[in-house]
Design a protein around this motif. Sequence first.
Motif, PDB file in Angstrom:
ATOM      1  N   MET A   1       0.835  -1.188   0.000  1.00 42.43           N
ATOM      2  CA  MET A   1       0.000   0.000   0.000  1.00 42.43           C
ATOM      3  C   MET A   1       0.876   1.246   0.000  1.00 42.43           C
ATOM      4  O   MET A   1       1.860   1.320   0.728  1.00 42.43           O
ATOM      5  N   THR A   2       0.537   2.229  -0.848  1.00 42.11           N
ATOM      6  CA  THR A   2       1.289   3.466  -0.939  1.00 42.11           C
ATOM      7  C   THR A   2       0.588   4.556  -0.135  1.00 42.11           C
ATOM      8  O   THR A   2      -0.626   4.736  -0.251  1.00 42.11           O
ATOM      9  N   THR A   3       1.357   5.260   0.674  1.00 41.30           N
ATOM     10  CA  THR A   3       0.813   6.331   1.485  1.00 41.30           C
ATOM     11  C   THR A   3       0.788   7.634   0.685  1.00 41.30           C
ATOM     12  O   THR A   3       1.792   8.002   0.066  1.00 41.30           O
ATOM     13  N   THR A   4      -0.327   8.336   0.699  1.00 48.33           N
ATOM     14  CA  THR A   4      -0.423   9.615   0.011  1.00 48.33           C
ATOM     15  C   THR A   4       0.357  10.674   0.773  1.00 48.33           C
ATOM     16  O   THR A   4       0.193  10.805   1.991  1.00 48.33           O
ATOM     17  N   PRO A   5       1.239  11.420   0.099  1.00 50.57           N
ATOM     18  CA  PRO A   5       2.032  12.432   0.800  1.00 50.57           C
ATOM     19  C   PRO A   5       1.157  13.435   1.543  1.00 50.57           C
ATOM     20  O   PRO A   5       0.135  13.887   1.039  1.00 50.57           O
ATOM     21  N   HIS A   6       1.558  13.762   2.760  1.00 45.61           N
ATOM     22  CA  HIS A   6       0.849  14.756   3.562  1.00 45.61           C
ATOM     23  C   HIS A   6       1.178  16.142   3.014  1.00 45.61           C
ATOM     24  O   HIS A   6       2.341  16.445   2.736  1.00 45.61           O
ATOM     25  N   PRO A   7       0.195  17.009   2.838  1.00 45.44           N
ATOM     26  CA  PRO A   7       0.443  18.307   2.192  1.00 45.44           C
ATOM     27  C   PRO A   7       1.356  19.250   2.960  1.00 45.44           C
ATOM     28  O   PRO A   7       1.985  20.118   2.352  1.00 45.44           O
ATOM     29  N   SER A   8       1.452  19.103   4.281  1.00 48.30           N
ATOM     30  CA  SER A   8       2.283  20.039   5.041  1.00 48.30           C
ATOM     31  C   SER A   8       3.395  19.363   5.834  1.00 48.30           C
ATOM     32  O   SER A   8       4.413  19.986   6.129  1.00 48.30           O
ATOM     33  N   ARG A   9       3.222  18.114   6.183  1.00 44.69           N
ATOM     34  CA  ARG A   9       4.219  17.411   6.983  1.00 44.69           C
ATOM     35  C   ARG A   9       5.435  17.066   6.117  1.00 44.69           C
ATOM     36  O   ARG A   9       5.281  16.654   4.955  1.00 44.69           O
ATOM     37  N   PRO A  10       6.657  17.211   6.633  1.00 47.72           N
ATOM     38  CA  PRO A  10       7.856  16.946   5.823  1.00 47.72           C
ATOM     39  C   PRO A  10       8.183  15.466   5.652  1.00 47.72           C
ATOM     40  O   PRO A  10       9.150  15.126   4.977  1.00 47.72           O
ATOM     41  N   PHE A  11       7.403  14.577   6.261  1.00 47.22           N
ATOM     42  CA  PHE A  11       7.636  13.140   6.119  1.00 47.22           C
ATOM     43  C   PHE A  11       6.303  12.421   6.250  1.00 47.22           C
ATOM     44  O   PHE A  11       5.347  12.954   6.808  1.00 47.22           O
ATOM     45  N   ASP A  12       6.264  11.206   5.724  1.00 46.07           N
ATOM     46  CA  ASP A  12       5.029  10.425   5.746  1.00 46.07           C
ATOM     47  C   ASP A  12       5.197   9.074   6.435  1.00 46.07           C
ATOM     48  O   ASP A  12       4.243   8.302   6.517  1.00 46.07           O
ATOM     49  N   ALA A  13       6.393   8.767   6.916  1.00 47.00           N
ATOM     50  CA  ALA A  13       6.641   7.537   7.663  1.00 47.00           C
ATOM     51  C   ALA A  13       7.856   7.745   8.544  1.00 47.00           C
ATOM     52  O   ALA A  13       8.735   8.558   8.235  1.00 47.00           O
ATOM     53  N   VAL A  14       7.885   7.014   9.649  1.00 45.72           N
ATOM     54  CA  VAL A  14       9.033   7.036  10.552  1.00 45.72           C
ATOM     55  C   VAL A  14       9.719   5.679  10.495  1.00 45.72           C
ATOM     56  O   VAL A  14       9.078   4.643  10.700  1.00 45.72           O
ATOM     57  N   LEU A  15      10.989   5.690  10.183  1.00 45.15           N
ATOM     58  CA  LEU A  15      11.824   4.487  10.230  1.00 45.15           C
ATOM     59  C   LEU A  15      12.743   4.651  11.431  1.00 45.15           C
ATOM     60  O   LEU A  15      13.508   5.618  11.505  1.00 45.15           O
ATOM     61  N   CYS A  16      12.667   3.740  12.372  1.00 48.72           N
ATOM     62  CA  CYS A  16      13.347   3.939  13.653  1.00 48.72           C
ATOM     63  C   CYS A  16      14.209   2.747  14.046  1.00 48.72           C
ATOM     64  O   CYS A  16      13.768   1.590  13.954  1.00 48.72           O
ATOM     65  N   ASP A  17      15.401   3.033  14.483  1.00 49.43           N
ATOM     66  CA  ASP A  17      16.304   2.040  15.054  1.00 49.43           C
ATOM     67  C   ASP A  17      15.714   1.515  16.368  1.00 49.43           C
ATOM     68  O   ASP A  17      14.824   2.126  16.963  1.00 49.43           O
ATOM     69  N   VAL A  18      16.233   0.387  16.833  1.00 46.10           N
ATOM     70  CA  VAL A  18      15.783  -0.179  18.113  1.00 46.10           C
ATOM     71  C   VAL A  18      16.800   0.079  19.222  1.00 46.10           C
ATOM     72  O   VAL A  18      16.512   0.774  20.197  1.00 46.10           O
ATOM     73  N   ASP A  19      18.001  -0.468  19.085  1.00 50.46           N
ATOM     74  CA  ASP A  19      18.960  -0.385  20.186  1.00 50.46           C
ATOM     75  C   ASP A  19      19.535   1.020  20.328  1.00 50.46           C
ATOM     76  O   ASP A  19      19.945   1.662  19.360  1.00 50.46           O
ATOM     77  N   ASN A  20      19.537   1.499  21.559  1.00 47.56           N
ATOM     78  CA  ASN A  20      20.009   2.824  21.943  1.00 47.56           C
ATOM     79  C   ASN A  20      19.085   3.945  21.483  1.00 47.56           C
ATOM     80  O   ASN A  20      19.459   5.121  21.539  1.00 47.56           O
ATOM     81  N   VAL A  21      17.893   3.557  21.046  1.00 49.81           N
ATOM     82  CA  VAL A  21      16.819   4.519  20.794  1.00 49.81           C
ATOM     83  C   VAL A  21      15.586   4.075  21.569  1.00 49.81           C
ATOM     84  O   VAL A  21      15.058   4.804  22.407  1.00 49.81           O
ATOM     85  N   ILE A  22      15.146   2.859  21.307  1.00 49.08           N
ATOM     86  CA  ILE A  22      13.988   2.286  22.004  1.00 49.08           C
ATOM     87  C   ILE A  22      14.442   1.372  23.138  1.00 49.08           C
ATOM     88  O   ILE A  22      13.905   1.426  24.239  1.00 49.08           O
TER      89      ILE A  22
END
Length: 211
Positions: free
Chosen positions: A1-22
């Motif tokens: 599924m493709t996410t439609t770009p948000h008109p004002s937000r500078p990103f549409d998904a968060v890619l996050c590391d696990v160790d030393n972040v979560i």
Amino acid sequence: MTTTPHPSRPFDAVLCDVDNVIRFYDSTPVAALERAAGLPEGATAAVAFAPEVDLPLMLGEIDTRQWVEAVVDGFAGRVHEELARELGAALAASPFRADDEIVGLLRRARAARIPLVLVTNATVELEKDLTAMGLSDLADHVVSSARVGVAKPDPKIYEIAASLAGVAPERCLFVDDSRENVDAAVGLGMTGVVYRQPDDLRALLGPWIDC
């Protein structure tokens, strides 16, 4: 599924590391063994996380038991084999915890319908560990190096994550504690943040998850 770009937000998904972040590990048990053996604190990690020892584990090519044996080999000539094995086993069994503040921020991001993908250099134990922390439902997808056979900072792992999020790389926010890994993401057009504290992530997510 493709996410439609948000008109004002500078990103549409968060890619996050696990160790030393979560997830954060408690090195106290290993440090105690190192002190008792007259070794500098961090000596075991220096051996265990050297690329030639750590990368096969992160790529799913060896299991934790084999990794401990690789640590034993890495200590050869410095400490006796029994102690090296004890140090390696203690590192492998280090207790860990999730940072509740970061988990809360990420859950709010998902509640705001921002796709979340965990992108991490991890072992095949990751899924079990996420469950142990109560985080099996945290993300939309989990991209573990041990499962996909490629590790950060290889561009392919970022591309896999962006594809799962249904978002073009240039519309992804990438969060990691490693400058090298963030630089690789930025090289693909992603917005990157080198994580040091919760405010680093809150500053970027806050305007979009509080409304």
